[in-house]
Scaffold this motif. Structure first.
Motif, mmCIF file in Angstrom:
data_model
loop_
_atom_site.group_PDB
_atom_site.id
_atom_site.type_symbol
_atom_site.label_atom_id
_atom_site.label_comp_id
_atom_site.label_asym_id
_atom_site.label_seq_id
_atom_site.Cartn_x
_atom_site.Cartn_y
_atom_site.Cartn_z
ATOM 1 N N TYR A 128 0.838 -1.191 0.000
ATOM 2 C CA TYR A 128 0.000 0.000 0.000
ATOM 3 C C TYR A 128 0.878 1.249 0.000
ATOM 4 O O TYR A 128 1.872 1.327 0.713
ATOM 5 N N VAL A 131 -1.278 8.258 -1.218
ATOM 6 C CA VAL A 131 -1.424 9.137 -2.375
ATOM 7 C C VAL A 131 -1.570 10.601 -1.968
ATOM 8 O O VAL A 131 -1.853 11.459 -2.805
ATOM 9 N N SER A 135 -5.697 8.674 1.550
ATOM 10 C CA SER A 135 -6.036 7.354 1.020
ATOM 11 C C SER A 135 -4.767 6.639 0.583
ATOM 12 O O SER A 135 -3.703 7.245 0.448
ATOM 13 N N THR A 136 -4.872 5.349 0.353
ATOM 14 C CA THR A 136 -3.735 4.549 -0.065
ATOM 15 C C THR A 136 -4.094 3.714 -1.282
ATOM 16 O O THR A 136 -5.260 3.439 -1.551
ATOM 17 N N VAL A 137 -3.072 3.324 -2.028
ATOM 18 C CA VAL A 137 -3.237 2.510 -3.229
ATOM 19 C C VAL A 137 -2.479 1.208 -3.045
ATOM 20 O O VAL A 137 -1.327 1.209 -2.612
ATOM 21 N N TYR A 138 -3.125 0.104 -3.350
ATOM 22 C CA TYR A 138 -2.460 -1.198 -3.325
ATOM 23 C C TYR A 138 -1.779 -1.410 -4.663
ATOM 24 O O TYR A 138 -2.417 -1.423 -5.715
ATOM 25 N N SER A 139 -0.469 -1.550 -4.647
ATOM 26 C CA SER A 139 0.297 -1.578 -5.886
ATOM 27 C C SER A 139 0.093 -2.852 -6.679
ATOM 28 O O SER A 139 0.481 -2.931 -7.828
ATOM 29 N N PRO A 142 -5.644 -2.769 -9.363
ATOM 30 C CA PRO A 142 -6.244 -1.450 -9.613
ATOM 31 C C PRO A 142 -7.301 -1.110 -8.588
ATOM 32 O O PRO A 142 -8.473 -0.973 -8.898
ATOM 33 N N VAL A 144 -8.173 1.331 -5.014
ATOM 34 C CA VAL A 144 -7.847 2.357 -4.034
ATOM 35 C C VAL A 144 -8.692 2.101 -2.794
ATOM 36 O O VAL A 144 -9.903 1.918 -2.886
ATOM 37 N N ASN A 146 -9.945 3.571 0.791
ATOM 38 C CA ASN A 146 -10.090 4.772 1.598
ATOM 39 C C ASN A 146 -11.230 4.561 2.583
ATOM 40 O O ASN A 146 -11.711 3.447 2.770
ATOM 41 N N GLY A 155 -7.876 3.355 -8.995
ATOM 42 C CA GLY A 155 -6.487 3.131 -8.657
ATOM 43 C C GLY A 155 -5.606 2.905 -9.867
ATOM 44 O O GLY A 155 -6.072 2.737 -10.985
#
Length: 373
Positions: A128, A131, A135-139, A142, A144, A146, A155
């Motif tokens: 994660y 951003v 919020s965070t993005v799981y790499s 796709p 996001v 939050n 994402g």
């Protein structure tokens, strides 16, 4: 009397005829058809491809692993959220991998033609990343995450890091060898012939070269006999031979914190890296000296060619490597030593899988955080 002679003379013929008939009536076991024949010309594990003179060997492995205190697969916690040691830092990374390698040899009137292919199929857990808006993005997918839950449309994924139900394919080696020539993706002739990380589980150690991944090249090797050889090689620098060329106009405070000291401004490839190496293989061990010349090409100062650019500048690298076998510490123990000096070709001192930028922090970086930037 004549009748008796006729009977006596005819008896052998009758006996022979009877014997032949009895033999023909016995069941005969057919010879087994040998669909796959063992090929002993090139060592254990080779078989002839049916209907050809080509020998083939298949190999590979399966592996499942967990890396603790890691910064992604095969790496340490050097930068970004992993170097920050904050609430977004991963404590572990999981990975599953299958390897497949195919080795073929074909004897021709001009010598043996060899082809070799080695690929891995991998699924790695993602991570994660913040951003900047809470919020965070799981790499790895796709998605996001939050306060409102996952937003599957918002994402930016990273399938190469193990996208959900995706995974990735890596090609380690794919090359042809014939009459002293090597063409394709294989170990750089500059590299020492041993892996650059212990236990095949950590890519973060610096040092010149390694045998983990190959590089596209065109090489000729001179074999002088008695374990002495020399190689001349032209190899593609684009994938592993480049390091950052910073344009200082793109310098930012946040970039410096993350290990970026400007905008990376590498220009287009103009020349392959030129490699020369001399190697001595003996029962006691190995000695190798290798040199590399690297053309540094920089992009424009601004957005296009009207802004101008600096000229090309060649750099170089020199390496010495020594391996001593059967040292007194125990049977099979080996001592490997290597030293590399670079000037304008620093990637040869940071083998192909090692990081060239580092940023690690500890303590509270700003009010309200739980440590780091």
């Amino acid at each position: 009397m004549k009748l008796a002679k006729s009977l006596l003379l005819g008896s052998p013929a009758i006996l022979i005829a009877f014997g032949g008939a009895q033999a023909a009536d016995l069941p005969v076991k057919a010879k087994a058809v040998e669909y796959v024949r063992i090929c002993s010309l090139y060592g254990a594990g080779f078989y002839y491809i049916p209907g050809t003179d080509t020998c083939i060997k298949l190999g590979g492995y399966l592996r499942a692993e967990v890396a603790l205190n890691s910064g992604g697969h095969y790496n340490g916690q050097f930068s970004s959220v992993n170097g920050s040691h904050n609430g977004l830092t991963n404590y572990y990374t999981t990975r599953s991998r299958a390897d497949l390698n195919i080795d073929t040899r074909t004897a021709t009137e001009y010598g043996v033609v060899r082809t070799y292919f080695d690929a891995v199929f991998t699924w790695t857990s993602g991570s994660y990343t913040g951003v900047g808006n809470g919020s965070t993005v799981y790499s790895g997918s796709p998605a996001v995450f939050n306060a409102a839950g996952p937003n599957l449309a918002g994402g930016v994924g990273n399938p190469s890091d193990g996208g959900i139900s995706g995974g990735s394919l890596g090609v380690y080696y794919a090359f042809i060898q014939f009459a002293g020539f090597t063409m394709g993706k294989t170990v750089s002739q500059f590299d020492a012939p041993w892996a650059q990380y212990p236990g095949n589980n950590f890519d973060g150690l610096v040092g010149g070269g390694g045998t983990t991944t190959g590089v596209n090249q065109f090489t000729y090797t001179f074999d002088f006999g008695q374990g002495v050889s020399a190689s001349l090689s032209a190899q593609d620098p684009a994938a592993y031979g480049q390091t950052n060329v910073w344009n200082a106009t793109g310098t930012t405070a946040s970039g410096i914190i993350g290990g970026a000291y400007g905008s990376n401004n590498i220009g287009g490839s103009r020349s392959p890296d030129l490699i020369g190496a001399v190697r001595v293989d003996q029962a006691w061990g190995l000695f190798q000296v290798s040199v590399a010349a690297h053309d540094n090409v920089v992009g424009y100062y601004g957005a296009n060619e009207t802004t101008g650019s600096p000229g090309d500048k060649w750099g170089y690298a020199v390496q010495g490597a020594l391996s001593i076998k059967n040292i007194p510490t125990g049977a099979g123990d080996v001592l490997n030593i290597q030293g590399v000096y670079t000037n304008g070709a620093s990637r040869y001192n940071f083998q192909s899988l090692a990081n060239t930028s580092y940023s690690m922090f500890s303590g509270a970086g700003r009010v309200g955080t739980d440590g780091g930037l």
